[in-house]
Design a protein around this motif. Structure first.
Motif, PDB file in Angstrom:
ATOM      1  N   PRO A   1     -57.284  11.399  45.213  1.00  0.00           N
ATOM      2  CA  PRO A   1     -58.410  10.890  44.430  1.00  0.00           C
ATOM      3  C   PRO A   1     -58.543  11.578  43.075  1.00  0.00           C
ATOM      4  O   PRO A   1     -58.262  12.767  42.913  1.00  0.00           O
ATOM      5  CB  PRO A   1     -59.627  11.203  45.316  1.00  0.00           C
ATOM      6  N   ASN A   2     -58.954  10.782  42.096  1.00  0.00           N
ATOM      7  CA  ASN A   2     -59.366  11.275  40.777  1.00  0.00           C
ATOM      8  C   ASN A   2     -58.223  11.875  39.950  1.00  0.00           C
ATOM      9  O   ASN A   2     -58.447  12.786  39.164  1.00  0.00           O
ATOM     10  CB  ASN A   2     -60.495  12.311  40.907  1.00  0.00           C
TER      11      ASN A   2
ATOM     12  N   THR B   1     -57.060   4.367  35.694  1.00  0.00           N
ATOM     13  CA  THR B   1     -56.900   4.459  34.243  1.00  0.00           C
ATOM     14  C   THR B   1     -55.493   4.047  33.836  1.00  0.00           C
ATOM     15  O   THR B   1     -55.296   3.339  32.835  1.00  0.00           O
ATOM     16  CB  THR B   1     -57.185   5.898  33.769  1.00  0.00           C
TER      17      THR B   1
ATOM     18  N   GLU C   1     -64.194   5.681  37.037  1.00  0.00           N
ATOM     19  CA  GLU C   1     -65.350   6.582  37.004  1.00  0.00           C
ATOM     20  C   GLU C   1     -64.829   8.005  37.220  1.00  0.00           C
ATOM     21  O   GLU C   1     -63.913   8.214  38.021  1.00  0.00           O
ATOM     22  CB  GLU C   1     -66.355   6.214  38.099  1.00  0.00           C
ATOM     23  N   ASP C   2     -65.400   8.947  36.525  1.00  0.00           N
ATOM     24  CA  ASP C   2     -64.909  10.326  36.601  1.00  0.00           C
ATOM     25  C   ASP C   2     -65.426  11.018  37.846  1.00  0.00           C
ATOM     26  O   ASP C   2     -66.123  12.014  37.788  1.00  0.00           O
ATOM     27  CB  ASP C   2     -65.322  11.092  35.345  1.00  0.00           C
ATOM     28  N   ARG C   3     -65.093  10.468  38.991  1.00  0.00           N
ATOM     29  CA  ARG C   3     -65.401  11.106  40.260  1.00  0.00           C
ATOM     30  C   ARG C   3     -64.509  10.476  41.316  1.00  0.00           C
ATOM     31  O   ARG C   3     -64.104   9.317  41.185  1.00  0.00           O
ATOM     32  CB  ARG C   3     -66.873  10.940  40.632  1.00  0.00           C
ATOM     33  N   PRO C   4     -64.168  11.208  42.365  1.00  0.00           N
ATOM     34  CA  PRO C   4     -63.226  10.689  43.351  1.00  0.00           C
ATOM     35  C   PRO C   4     -63.843   9.615  44.226  1.00  0.00           C
ATOM     36  O   PRO C   4     -65.050   9.572  44.421  1.00  0.00           O
ATOM     37  CB  PRO C   4     -62.858  11.932  44.173  1.00  0.00           C
TER      38      PRO C   4
ATOM     39  N   GLY D   1     -57.629   6.671  46.618  1.00  0.00           N
ATOM     40  CA  GLY D   1     -57.124   8.034  46.727  1.00  0.00           C
ATOM     41  C   GLY D   1     -56.630   8.332  48.131  1.00  0.00           C
ATOM     42  O   GLY D   1     -57.297   8.038  49.123  1.00  0.00           O
TER      43      GLY D   1
ATOM     44  N   ASP E   1     -51.961  15.625  38.782  1.00  0.00           N
ATOM     45  CA  ASP E   1     -52.811  16.076  37.679  1.00  0.00           C
ATOM     46  C   ASP E   1     -52.172  17.288  36.998  1.00  0.00           C
ATOM     47  O   ASP E   1     -52.123  18.382  37.564  1.00  0.00           O
ATOM     48  CB  ASP E   1     -54.202  16.421  38.216  1.00  0.00           C
TER      49      ASP E   1
END
Length: 437
Positions: free
Chosen positions: A13-14, A19, A33-36, A61, A92
């Motif tokens: 996730p995230n 994106t 959205e900036d959260r998992p 995720g 990441d």
């Protein structure tokens, strides 16, 4: 006809999967959205690069061993990988290798699919220099890129296309034949009424994540199913609540996507929880679907859970009074969970789609209008001189008159056209053009 290659986008996730999907497709097709945990279902999007078309699969995720809901999301990811021709595995670059990354990499190596390892969020040269620790994942050299800013995504896509076309036959530059449009059926309703269970039942596999937590579906998920009457595209939408009850960004965008799916659909399946009856929110949602101009089929889900005949009669009466404005829309009493009554749906959908696209000859339209005016002339000397069907989807008739026609007379003509051409509950639009002079 050979199918398009499938590319699954996976990662914990995230890490920026949605994106990247939006970056590749060139528009916002996935909720970000900036959260998992925002993406939960598999979503397929048609895409292309350097003239090579492929299907991009955005997944949730991957969190094996998490909660029950996370485990279901992870199973969807695994199904997406097994059906893919190539995999884009995102990690990441700003965090480095995590235990979850290592677990996903191990599974991907066993799956045996071509994998491109993408070190996302490599927004500068320093992060690019630090990406080599991802070599420990055993999936080859990582690609440093930034999905948010588009940094080096083109180079990655060049290599992806090379993987997809490695064994593809040449076409001598011939354009692929144009595919006929597939009718769309949007499954809509309040949260937790059983839409995803119905969707999975209709497509014959567990495609949408089903959980007793309201709001599990965040995005519209669609799948084309071959039926005896031809292909149908079923679209599972997010549960639609009143705007005042929408309290976060992802839910708002889910609401917008659901409305867009309804506007694009050929038929809307309005799913109502029979155990709760027809609520005011069901009523408002039916009004919104009716305003879109597509036919409506009402499904009273969980019908088998009603305790007795009195409870069933109460729901039927609520339907007649609260949803009277959708007229003679078909009503089916089903159980998406057990499948009871669902087999009756396909003939109803096929009939509704055919009527929605139906075109009537001009001579027949004018015959009906003449007969209707002879039986009941318009007040004040008003008269329809000529009529034709100007469009379908829904059937739209243009009437040329010598004077303005009262609304009640237009409703009379609409009813006569509906009866003559057996349009049932299909919406009809009438446009009046007054003759100049």
């Amino acid at each position: 006809m050979s199918r398009l290659p499938v590319v699954a986008v996976v990662g914990r996730p995230n890490v920026g999967k949605s994106t990247l999907v939006n970056r590749i497709v060139g528009k916002q097709v996935a909720i970000v959205e900036d959260r998992p945990g925002v993406t939960r279902d598999r979503k397929e999007i048609a895409s292309e690069w350097l003239g090579v078309p492929f299907v991009l699969v955005d997944t949730g995720g991957w969190m094996p061993g998490g909660t029950d809901l996370e485990a279901k999301v992870s199973r969807q990811v695994e199904k997406g990988v097994l059906g893919a021709d190539a995999v884009l595995f995102l990690v990441d670059a700003s965090i480095g290798v995590t235990e979850e990354d290592a677990g996903i990499a191990e599974w991907l190596r066993r799956a045996g699919k071509p994998v491109l390892l993408l070190a996302n969020k490599a927004d500068n040269d320093r992060r690019e220099r630090e990406m080599w620790e991802f070599l420990a994942l055993g999936l080859g050299e990582p690609y440093p890129l930034s999905a948010l800013h588009g940094r080096r995504t083109g180079d990655m896509l060049d290599d992806l296309v090379a993987v997809l076309t490695k064994d593809a036959p040449t076409t001598d530059g011939e354009a692929p034949p144009e595919k006929p449009s597939v009718p769309g059926v949007a499954i809509v309703g309040r949260p937790n009424v059983g839409k995803s269970t119905l969707f999975n039942r209709l497509i014959g596999e567990e495609r949408s994540v089903v959980h007793d937590l309201p709001g599990t579906t965040r995005d519209s998920v669609d799948t084309i199913v071959e039926t005896p009457d031809g292909p149908i595209r079923y679209v599972d939408t997010a549960g639609m609540r009143r705007k005042s009850k929408i309290d976060d960004g992802p839910e708002y965008y889910s609401f917008v996507r659901a409305l867009r799916s309804v506007d694009d659909a050929d038929v809307a399946l309005l799913v109502i929880d029979a155990t709760e009856g027809v609520t005011s929110q069901d009523q408002r949602l039916a009004e919104r679907v009716d305003a879109s101009g597509c036919p409506v089929v009402v499904l009273l889900n969980k019908w088998d859970l009603l305790p007795d005949a009195e409870a069933r009669e109460e729901v039927t009466n609520q339907l007649m009074h609260r949803l009277h404005f959708i007229g003679d829309a078909p009503v089916l009493k089903v159980s998406a969970k057990t499948g009871k009554g669902v087999h009756k749906l396909l003939p109803v959908l096929t009939d509704a789609i055919e009527r929605y696209h139906r075109r009537m000859p001009t001579k027949d339209v004018n015959r009906v209008l003449i007969q209707a005016q002879q039986a009941q002339p318009a007040p004040g000397g008003a008269r329809v001189l000529y009529g034709l069907q100007g469009a379908a989807d829904p059937p739209t008739f243009t009437l040329f008159s010598n004077r303005d026609l009262p609304p009640q007379y237009l409703r009379y003509l609409e009813r006569k056209l509906r009866e003559a051409f057996n349009l049932g509950a299909t919406p009809i639009k009438l446009r009046v053009r007054r003759r100049s002079g």
